[in-house]
Each structure stands twice: as C-alpha cells, then as structure tokens.
Design a protein around this motif. Structure first.
Motif, short mmCIF file in Angstrom:
data_model
loop_
_atom_site.label_atom_id
_atom_site.label_comp_id
_atom_site.label_asym_id
_atom_site.label_seq_id
_atom_site.Cartn_x
_atom_site.Cartn_y
_atom_site.Cartn_z
N GLY A 26 0.84 -1.19 0.00
CA GLY A 26 0.00 0.00 0.00
C GLY A 26 0.88 1.24 0.00
O GLY A 26 1.66 1.45 0.93
N ALA A 27 0.76 2.05 -1.03
CA ALA A 27 1.69 3.18 -1.20
C ALA A 27 0.96 4.51 -1.22
O ALA A 27 -0.01 4.70 -1.96
N LEU A 110 -1.53 -1.47 -4.17
CA LEU A 110 -2.65 -0.54 -4.03
C LEU A 110 -2.07 0.82 -3.72
O LEU A 110 -1.37 0.99 -2.73
N THR A 111 -2.34 1.81 -4.58
CA THR A 111 -1.71 3.11 -4.37
C THR A 111 -2.67 4.26 -4.60
O THR A 111 -3.54 4.20 -5.48
N THR A 112 -2.49 5.30 -3.81
CA THR A 112 -3.22 6.55 -4.03
C THR A 112 -2.40 7.54 -4.84
O THR A 112 -2.87 8.64 -5.13
N ASN A 113 -1.19 7.16 -5.21
CA ASN A 113 -0.32 8.04 -5.99
C ASN A 113 -0.74 8.03 -7.45
O ASN A 113 -1.24 7.03 -7.97
N ARG A 127 -1.10 -5.87 -11.71
CA ARG A 127 -0.98 -6.01 -10.26
C ARG A 127 -0.88 -4.64 -9.59
O ARG A 127 -0.31 -4.52 -8.50
N ILE A 128 -1.38 -3.62 -10.26
CA ILE A 128 -1.39 -2.26 -9.71
C ILE A 128 -2.81 -1.72 -9.77
O ILE A 128 -3.47 -1.78 -10.81
N PHE A 129 -3.28 -1.17 -8.66
CA PHE A 129 -4.57 -0.49 -8.64
C PHE A 129 -4.34 0.92 -8.11
O PHE A 129 -4.11 1.14 -6.93
N ALA A 130 -4.35 1.90 -9.03
CA ALA A 130 -4.20 3.31 -8.68
C ALA A 130 -5.60 3.90 -8.50
O ALA A 130 -6.25 4.27 -9.48
N ASP A 200 -11.63 -2.92 -13.79
CA ASP A 200 -10.89 -4.18 -13.95
C ASP A 200 -9.80 -4.30 -12.89
O ASP A 200 -9.59 -5.37 -12.31
N CYS A 201 -9.09 -3.19 -12.65
CA CYS A 201 -8.05 -3.19 -11.61
C CYS A 201 -8.65 -3.44 -10.23
O CYS A 201 -8.10 -4.20 -9.42
#
Length: 283
Positions: A26-27, A110-113, A127-130, A200-201
């Motif tokens: 988590g970033a 999982l990132t909010t960036n 494998r990234i969910f922004a 999809d993410c």
C-alpha cells in the motif's frame, strides 16, 4: 528507535517478505516524496519561477487549486506539472529497488499516488490499482462519458507553446463528446471518471485480497498518511486484525503507527523509506 531495535525490525520484515504467500503493498504520497518527487522546495522553485512570480504560488500541491484567471493559464501550469511529475520524472530509483525486491513475489500494489512510478519501475500493470487517478489522463470535466484520454502528446505541446504562463487558446483541451472543458483524471470531486480499466483493476485487487484471506499475508504500508486513511491504512489494519496469519508493516518517516489490537502482528518503522529498502537489499 534504537539501532538494535531497527536491526531486529529489519530482520523481521525481511523474513516476512521472503516467506509470505501474499504481499499487499500500500503506497501513499510519502513514497513518492522519498523517491524525490517533492512538491515544494528547490524542485518547485527551480521549475516554476515564472508562475511563482506571477501568482505567488508556494508549492505544486496548492498550485493545483489556484484560481487561475483563464483556462489558458490553468493549463499552462498543469501541463508543466504533469510533464515534471509523470513524463520527465527525475527520481532516485527507489521504485526500481522496490521492484527488484518484490518482482519474484506474489504481490499486488494498491496506491493513491498518480505519478505512475510503479509502472515505470517495471511492476506488472495487472498487479497495480491506482485508485485516485493518473496524471497521464484527461477526462470530461463533467464526466459526460466514461472514457479517459492519454495526454502525453498534448501536454508536451502545451509546454512547448507556453509563453508568459499561458498556452494558446487553440490548445485548451476540449471534450470530444460534449465539447465542454476537460479536466485531469484526479479524484477531487463527484465527477471523477472510473473507466473500464479502473474497474478491472479494482476487481483484480478484490480477487487477490479474497485469496489472501486467512493466508500468510504481508500488508506493507509505505508512506501512507492520514489524508485518505480509509483507502489503505484502515483496511490494512482491519484485515490484519481479522487474520491471525497476517502481518502489518508500516514504514513512514513521520508517523508509523498501528492499533494496540494488532501490535503483536506489526512493526512500525519511523524511518526514511529509502533507507529501509536499501538496508533490506544489502542484507
């Protein structure tokens, strides 16, 4: 934290990275800051002095909310902002180090960036969910349709044609459907567009979490603050609490914390993320 405590925490974290069946990264913004993407200071003043002189803006974050007198001026600022923070990023390689550390692991990010640094470093885009958007997209300001538009070419053109903190009127982005204004694809109001790729993410992340339930899973939180704790921090705490096989690791220069209920399943490192990652790699 004393040196021996730091070394012990590093040993524990290294063991969890090596032996966890699932790793959820988590970033938050603190990770981008640690990578060199500061929104104030020298990086800001060196690149935005014409805007600073004209509008008195003090940093890139607040400059995004400044009431520019015209669309030509607003987009002159945003084009420069996006070019610096998405397409011509001068960062210190931290995300590449993270990639080398996790590339062979069963991970999900999982990132909010919104800067795309995980993608640039080589992380699998599946494998990234922004969750909060991406600087590389425009959308209709009023979300008249559910589609995003890659903006790199337009951004570069706007920057190259900026004079006196303005772009030509002909370069103002317009919605191809309704003809209205375009906006950055950033979650700041109820018009944020979540297109098919976003959903999809979200579904891939949901399935990953479902598989990880009650399994040996590491929740690794990097630079997540308290602006939007409901996206990463609180869910990580809750999932750790509900799974005795889970482990929570928080790395945050200023505020690494966890609830007492999961203290025995956690480590909290009030250290620079880069320092921690370098130590993990060196060992």
């Amino acid at each position: 934290m004393k040196q021996n405590e730091f070394c012990h925490s590093i040993d524990v974290l290294k063991d969890k990275i090596e032996h966890s069946d699932y790793i959820v990264i988590g970033a938050g913004s603190g990770l981008s800051t640690a990578a060199g993407l500061t929104y104030d200071g020298k990086r800001f003043t060196d690149n935005f002095h014409p805007f600073i002189d004209k509008y008195g803006i003090t940093d890139m974050y607040s400059a995004g909310f400044y009431p520019y007198p015209s669309a030509e001026e607003k987009w002159a600022y945003w084009a420069k902002h996006v070019l610096m923070n998405r397409y011509e990023i001068a960062e210190n390689g931290l995300h590449k180090k993270l990639y080398e550390l996790f590339k062979d692991k069963n991970y999900f990010v999982l990132t909010t960036n919104v800067d795309g640094l995980f993608e640039k470093a080589g992380f699998d885009t599946n494998r990234i969910f922004a969750t909060q958007g991406d600087y590389k997209y425009f959308q209709c300001k009023k979300a008249c349709h559910n589609k995003l538009y890659n903006n790199e070419s337009q951004v570069r053109t706007m920057v190259s044609h900026t004079e006196n903190c303005k772009i030509p009127s002909s370069l103002i982005p317009k919605c191809p459907v309704c003809g209205g204004e375009m906006e950055m694809n950033l979650r700041c109001d109820n018009y944020f567009v979540q297109d098919k790729y976003w959903y999809d993410c979200a579904e891939r992340y949901k399935k990953f979490i479902h598989k990880a339930q009650q399994s040996n899973v590491l929740f690794l939180e990097l630079g997540v603050g308290l602006n939007t704790p409901g996206i990463i921090k609180y869910p990580f705490w809750q999932m750790t609490y509900e799974n005795r096989n889970a482990f929570y690791a928080c790395i945050n220069l200023e505020n690494a914390i966890c609830p007492a209920e999961i203290k025995e399943q956690s480590i909290c490192l009030n250290f620079d993320i880069g320092q921690v990652i370098d130590t993990l790699i060196e060992q």
